[in-house]
Design a protein around this motif. Structure first.
Motif, PDB file in Angstrom:
ATOM      1  N   SER A  87       0.838  -1.187   0.000  1.00 27.57           N
ATOM      2  CA  SER A  87       0.000   0.000   0.000  1.00 27.57           C
ATOM      3  C   SER A  87       0.878   1.243   0.000  1.00 27.57           C
ATOM      4  O   SER A  87       1.951   1.252   0.611  1.00 27.57           O
ATOM      5  CB  SER A  87      -0.886   0.002   1.257  1.00 27.57           C
ATOM      6  N   SER A  88       0.420   2.276  -0.689  1.00 25.36           N
ATOM      7  CA  SER A  88       1.080   3.578  -0.598  1.00 25.36           C
ATOM      8  C   SER A  88       0.012   4.657  -0.678  1.00 25.36           C
ATOM      9  O   SER A  88      -1.040   4.470  -1.284  1.00 25.36           O
ATOM     10  CB  SER A  88       2.126   3.769  -1.694  1.00 25.36           C
ATOM     11  N   GLU A  89       0.320   5.761  -0.021  1.00 18.26           N
ATOM     12  CA  GLU A  89      -0.601   6.895  -0.034  1.00 18.26           C
ATOM     13  C   GLU A  89       0.189   8.186   0.068  1.00 18.26           C
ATOM     14  O   GLU A  89       1.266   8.218   0.665  1.00 18.26           O
ATOM     15  CB  GLU A  89      -1.613   6.794   1.113  1.00 18.26           C
ATOM     16  N   LEU A  90      -0.341   9.221  -0.560  1.00 14.45           N
ATOM     17  CA  LEU A  90       0.288  10.538  -0.535  1.00 14.45           C
ATOM     18  C   LEU A  90      -0.578  11.483   0.288  1.00 14.45           C
ATOM     19  O   LEU A  90      -1.798  11.552   0.083  1.00 14.45           O
ATOM     20  CB  LEU A  90       0.451  11.096  -1.953  1.00 14.45           C
ATOM     21  N   TRP A  91       0.094  12.212   1.195  1.00 11.69           N
ATOM     22  CA  TRP A  91      -0.566  13.223   2.022  1.00 11.69           C
ATOM     23  C   TRP A  91      -0.003  14.593   1.657  1.00 11.69           C
ATOM     24  O   TRP A  91       1.202  14.751   1.485  1.00 11.69           O
ATOM     25  CB  TRP A  91      -0.314  12.943   3.492  1.00 11.69           C
ATOM     26  N   GLN A  92      -0.923  15.571   1.523  1.00  9.68           N
ATOM     27  CA  GLN A  92      -0.531  16.934   1.196  1.00  9.68           C
ATOM     28  C   GLN A  92      -1.608  17.877   1.710  1.00  9.68           C
ATOM     29  O   GLN A  92      -2.805  17.546   1.661  1.00  9.68           O
ATOM     30  CB  GLN A  92      -0.374  17.074  -0.323  1.00  9.68           C
ATOM     31  N   LYS A  99      -4.530   6.926  -2.468  1.00  5.02           N
ATOM     32  CA  LYS A  99      -4.039   5.695  -1.841  1.00  5.02           C
ATOM     33  C   LYS A  99      -4.288   4.544  -2.803  1.00  5.02           C
ATOM     34  O   LYS A  99      -5.349   4.453  -3.417  1.00  5.02           O
ATOM     35  CB  LYS A  99      -4.766   5.423  -0.523  1.00  5.02           C
ATOM     36  N   VAL A 100      -3.282   3.668  -2.935  1.00  4.25           N
ATOM     37  CA  VAL A 100      -3.394   2.461  -3.755  1.00  4.25           C
ATOM     38  C   VAL A 100      -2.953   1.283  -2.905  1.00  4.25           C
ATOM     39  O   VAL A 100      -1.900   1.327  -2.274  1.00  4.25           O
ATOM     40  CB  VAL A 100      -2.511   2.539  -5.023  1.00  4.25           C
ATOM     41  N   THR A 101      -3.780   0.234  -2.884  1.00  7.76           N
ATOM     42  CA  THR A 101      -3.498  -0.958  -2.080  1.00  7.76           C
ATOM     43  C   THR A 101      -3.670  -2.201  -2.943  1.00  7.76           C
ATOM     44  O   THR A 101      -4.601  -2.283  -3.746  1.00  7.76           O
ATOM     45  CB  THR A 101      -4.450  -1.038  -0.870  1.00  7.76           C
ATOM     46  N   HIS A 102      -2.777  -3.167  -2.738  1.00  5.85           N
ATOM     47  CA  HIS A 102      -2.879  -4.471  -3.404  1.00  5.85           C
ATOM     48  C   HIS A 102      -2.879  -5.565  -2.344  1.00  5.85           C
ATOM     49  O   HIS A 102      -2.024  -5.585  -1.466  1.00  5.85           O
ATOM     50  CB  HIS A 102      -1.708  -4.701  -4.359  1.00  5.85           C
ATOM     51  N   ALA A 103      -3.855  -6.461  -2.428  1.00  8.95           N
ATOM     52  CA  ALA A 103      -3.927  -7.628  -1.540  1.00  8.95           C
ATOM     53  C   ALA A 103      -3.737  -8.872  -2.389  1.00  8.95           C
ATOM     54  O   ALA A 103      -4.661  -9.335  -3.046  1.00  8.95           O
ATOM     55  CB  ALA A 103      -5.260  -7.662  -0.798  1.00  8.95           C
ATOM     56  N   GLY A 116      -8.922   8.367  -4.427  1.00  7.87           N
ATOM     57  CA  GLY A 116      -8.434   9.727  -4.621  1.00  7.87           C
ATOM     58  C   GLY A 116      -7.976  10.029  -6.026  1.00  7.87           C
ATOM     59  O   GLY A 116      -8.218   9.288  -6.975  1.00  7.87           O
ATOM     60  N   GLU A 117      -7.291  11.159  -6.140  1.00  4.71           N
ATOM     61  CA  GLU A 117      -6.819  11.672  -7.417  1.00  4.71           C
ATOM     62  C   GLU A 117      -5.402  11.168  -7.666  1.00  4.71           C
ATOM     63  O   GLU A 117      -4.421  11.725  -7.179  1.00  4.71           O
ATOM     64  CB  GLU A 117      -6.837  13.208  -7.373  1.00  4.71           C
ATOM     65  N   LEU A 118      -5.309  10.088  -8.430  1.00  2.24           N
ATOM     66  CA  LEU A 118      -4.022   9.443  -8.680  1.00  2.24           C
ATOM     67  C   LEU A 118      -3.189  10.239  -9.682  1.00  2.24           C
ATOM     68  O   LEU A 118      -3.746  10.906 -10.559  1.00  2.24           O
ATOM     69  CB  LEU A 118      -4.246   8.023  -9.190  1.00  2.24           C
TER      70      LEU A 118
END
Length: 192
Positions: A87-92, A99-103, A116-118
């Motif tokens: 998983s990764s996510e950007l905060w600003q 946020k993008v997650t792979h299971a 969100g706005e990728l």
């Protein structure tokens, strides 16, 4: 085995990042620490990496990351290679931008959760990894790479990169502050 970690990447300087997260800066070391929490500022991009041996660390400091992101863009990247979860996510500006997650342990091998706005680079990156997954007969989880490659395009680091002393200003061990031990009323009364 595999990595079960979390790392943050922030535009903040190491000391500010450590302070905002309530951690303590330890001793500098000459090599990339193995099995310890650490921080370092990348010479190539200027991003600060804070490495945590706790894969859930990013979730536990979301409020602090939101506050920090008012001034400094910050990524939270979580990795569990034992179940192929990433998983990764950007905060600003105090909020989560994407946020993008792979299971990878589920039934759908192309599992991706997108919020969100990728960034514009996301669709090309996703397409490249999905095509690699389709083209290969091997049992390799290419979708696992997508959440990890996305921030790496900007920060210049992934969890499986080895950093040499020449790649960073300095590695510093991070120590966790000990929580205050509060004795219960009964233990104070009975002296235990």
């Amino acid at each position: 085995m595999g990595f079960r970690i979390c790392y943050l990447a922030s535009e903040a300087l190491p000391d500010e990042l450590i302070d905002k997260l309530g951690l303590t800066k330890g001793d500098p070391v000459e090599e990339m620490p193995d099995g310890n929490w650490w921080t370092a500022r990348l010479n190539s991009t200027g991003w600060t990496i804070l490495w945590s041996e706790d894969e859930g660390f990013g979730r536990s400091v979301r409020d602090q990351v939101a506050e920090l992101s008012q001034k400094h863009r910050t990524y939270i990247c979580e990795v569990n290679e034992t179940v192929m979860w990433s998983s990764s996510e950007l905060w600003q500006n105090g909020r989560q931008i994407w946020k993008v997650t792979h299971a990878g342990d589920g039934e759908h091998r192309f599992d991706l959760s997108e919020i969100g706005e990728l960034p514009a680079t996301y669709n090309e990156l996703k397409q490249r990894h999905v095509l690699a997954q389709v083209d290969k007969e091997e049992n390799i989880d290419y979708a696992f790479e997508i959440p990890l490659d996305l921030p790496a395009l900007e920060i210049g680091f992934r969890h499986d990169n080895y950093l040499g002393a020449e790649d960073v200003e300095v590695f510093n061990i991070i120590t966790l502050k000990s929580p205050k031990i509060t004795r219960s009323l009964l233990s104070r009364i009975f002296g235990k």
